[in-house]
Design a protein around this motif. Structure first.
Motif, PDB file in Angstrom:
ATOM      1  N   LEU A  78       1.358  -0.622  -0.227  1.00 55.08           N
ATOM      2  CA  LEU A  78       0.389   0.137  -0.015  1.00 55.08           C
ATOM      3  C   LEU A  78       0.676   1.373  -0.064  1.00 55.08           C
ATOM      4  N   LEU A  79       1.965   0.836   0.836  1.00 59.48           N
ATOM      5  CA  LEU A  79       2.749   1.815   0.563  1.00 59.48           C
ATOM      6  C   LEU A  79       3.511   2.789  -0.509  1.00 59.48           C
ATOM      7  N   ALA A  80       4.071   1.800  -1.033  1.00 65.27           N
ATOM      8  CA  ALA A  80       4.660   1.783  -2.306  1.00 65.27           C
ATOM      9  C   ALA A  80       3.385   2.196  -3.210  1.00 65.27           C
ATOM     10  N   LEU A  81       2.574   1.363  -3.475  1.00 61.00           N
ATOM     11  CA  LEU A  81       1.057   2.344  -4.292  1.00 61.00           C
ATOM     12  C   LEU A  81       0.861   3.833  -4.175  1.00 61.00           C
ATOM     13  N   LEU A  82       1.217   4.656  -2.730  1.00 56.71           N
ATOM     14  CA  LEU A  82       0.810   5.616  -2.576  1.00 56.71           C
ATOM     15  C   LEU A  82       1.503   6.432  -2.822  1.00 56.71           C
ATOM     16  N   GLN A  83       3.101   6.135  -2.663  1.00 58.64           N
ATOM     17  CA  GLN A  83       3.790   6.762  -3.046  1.00 58.64           C
ATOM     18  C   GLN A  83       3.684   6.851  -5.138  1.00 58.64           C
ATOM     19  N   LYS A  84       3.734   5.812  -5.430  1.00 59.64           N
ATOM     20  CA  LYS A  84       4.195   5.689  -6.435  1.00 59.64           C
ATOM     21  C   LYS A  84       2.840   6.009  -7.429  1.00 59.64           C
ATOM     22  N   ASN A  85       1.377   6.490  -6.686  1.00 60.15           N
ATOM     23  CA  ASN A  85       0.642   7.493  -7.257  1.00 60.15           C
ATOM     24  C   ASN A  85       0.604   9.104  -6.912  1.00 60.15           C
ATOM     25  N   ARG A  86       1.570   9.243  -5.724  1.00 59.54           N
ATOM     26  CA  ARG A  86       1.797  10.629  -6.016  1.00 59.54           C
ATOM     27  C   ARG A  86       3.180  11.359  -6.846  1.00 59.54           C
ATOM     28  N   GLU A  87       4.227  10.144  -7.660  1.00 62.40           N
ATOM     29  CA  GLU A  87       4.704  10.263  -8.618  1.00 62.40           C
ATOM     30  C   GLU A  87       4.244  10.934  -9.298  1.00 62.40           C
ATOM     31  N   LEU A  88       3.363  10.114 -10.061  1.00 58.97           N
ATOM     32  CA  LEU A  88       2.794  10.213 -10.632  1.00 58.97           C
ATOM     33  C   LEU A  88       1.563  11.211 -10.970  1.00 58.97           C
ATOM     34  N   GLU A  89       0.954  11.487 -10.252  1.00 60.15           N
ATOM     35  CA  GLU A  89       0.641  12.736  -9.927  1.00 60.15           C
ATOM     36  C   GLU A  89       1.539  14.345 -10.166  1.00 60.15           C
ATOM     37  N   ALA A  90       2.256  14.197  -9.183  1.00 58.64           N
ATOM     38  CA  ALA A  90       3.518  15.248 -10.202  1.00 58.64           C
ATOM     39  C   ALA A  90       4.202  15.512 -11.101  1.00 58.64           C
ATOM     40  N   ARG A  91       3.683  14.008 -11.621  1.00 57.65           N
ATOM     41  CA  ARG A  91       4.178  14.204 -13.520  1.00 57.65           C
ATOM     42  C   ARG A  91       3.657  15.357 -13.857  1.00 57.65           C
ATOM     43  N   LEU A  92       1.850  14.088 -13.815  1.00 53.25           N
ATOM     44  CA  LEU A  92       0.505  14.927 -14.099  1.00 53.25           C
ATOM     45  C   LEU A  92       0.608  16.533 -14.409  1.00 53.25           C
ATOM     46  N   SER A  93       1.344  17.085 -12.992  1.00 52.91           N
ATOM     47  CA  SER A  93       0.586  18.328 -12.828  1.00 52.91           C
ATOM     48  C   SER A  93       1.773  19.057 -13.798  1.00 52.91           C
ATOM     49  N   ALA A  94       3.186  18.706 -13.497  1.00 50.73           N
ATOM     50  CA  ALA A  94       3.971  19.342 -14.310  1.00 50.73           C
ATOM     51  C   ALA A  94       3.696  19.058 -15.754  1.00 50.73           C
ATOM     52  N   LEU A  95       3.463  18.417 -15.985  1.00 54.27           N
ATOM     53  CA  LEU A  95       2.678  18.151 -18.086  1.00 54.27           C
ATOM     54  C   LEU A  95       1.945  19.303 -17.908  1.00 54.27           C
TER      55      LEU A  95
END
Length: 81
Positions: free
Chosen positions: A59-76
């Motif tokens: 669950l922690l890994a999924l949350l971290q990956k989700n946060r990373e993907l959200e940051a990348r999407l926001s940057a795009l």
């Protein structure tokens, strides 16, 4: 006891002797998928109830990956605006 009959400790199989903070998120996700696929297919046995206790690692890994993907999407989105 043959390996196929040995009950695996979910988290220990993923992190080994390392701290959970030392294991890259992508490695946790890859190994968790491998272990859970094997468990669901009946090819591996997992310690119980430890399998449930160690879902926190996944669950922690999924949350971290989700946060990373959200940051990348926001940057795009910011670049396109």
């Amino acid at each position: 006891m043959p390996d196929s009959e040995r009950e695996l400790n979910f988290a220990r199989e993923i992190i080994g002797e390392r701290s959970y903070r030392e294991v890259p998120t992508d490695e946790v996700l890859r190994e968790a998928e491998r272990l859970l696929n094997g468990w669901m297919a009946g090819e591996m046995r997992m310690e119980r109830p430890k399998l449930y206790d160690h879902y926190a690692l996944l669950l922690l890994a999924l949350l971290q990956k989700n946060r990373e993907l959200e940051a990348r999407l926001s940057a795009l989105e910011a670049r396109g605006a």
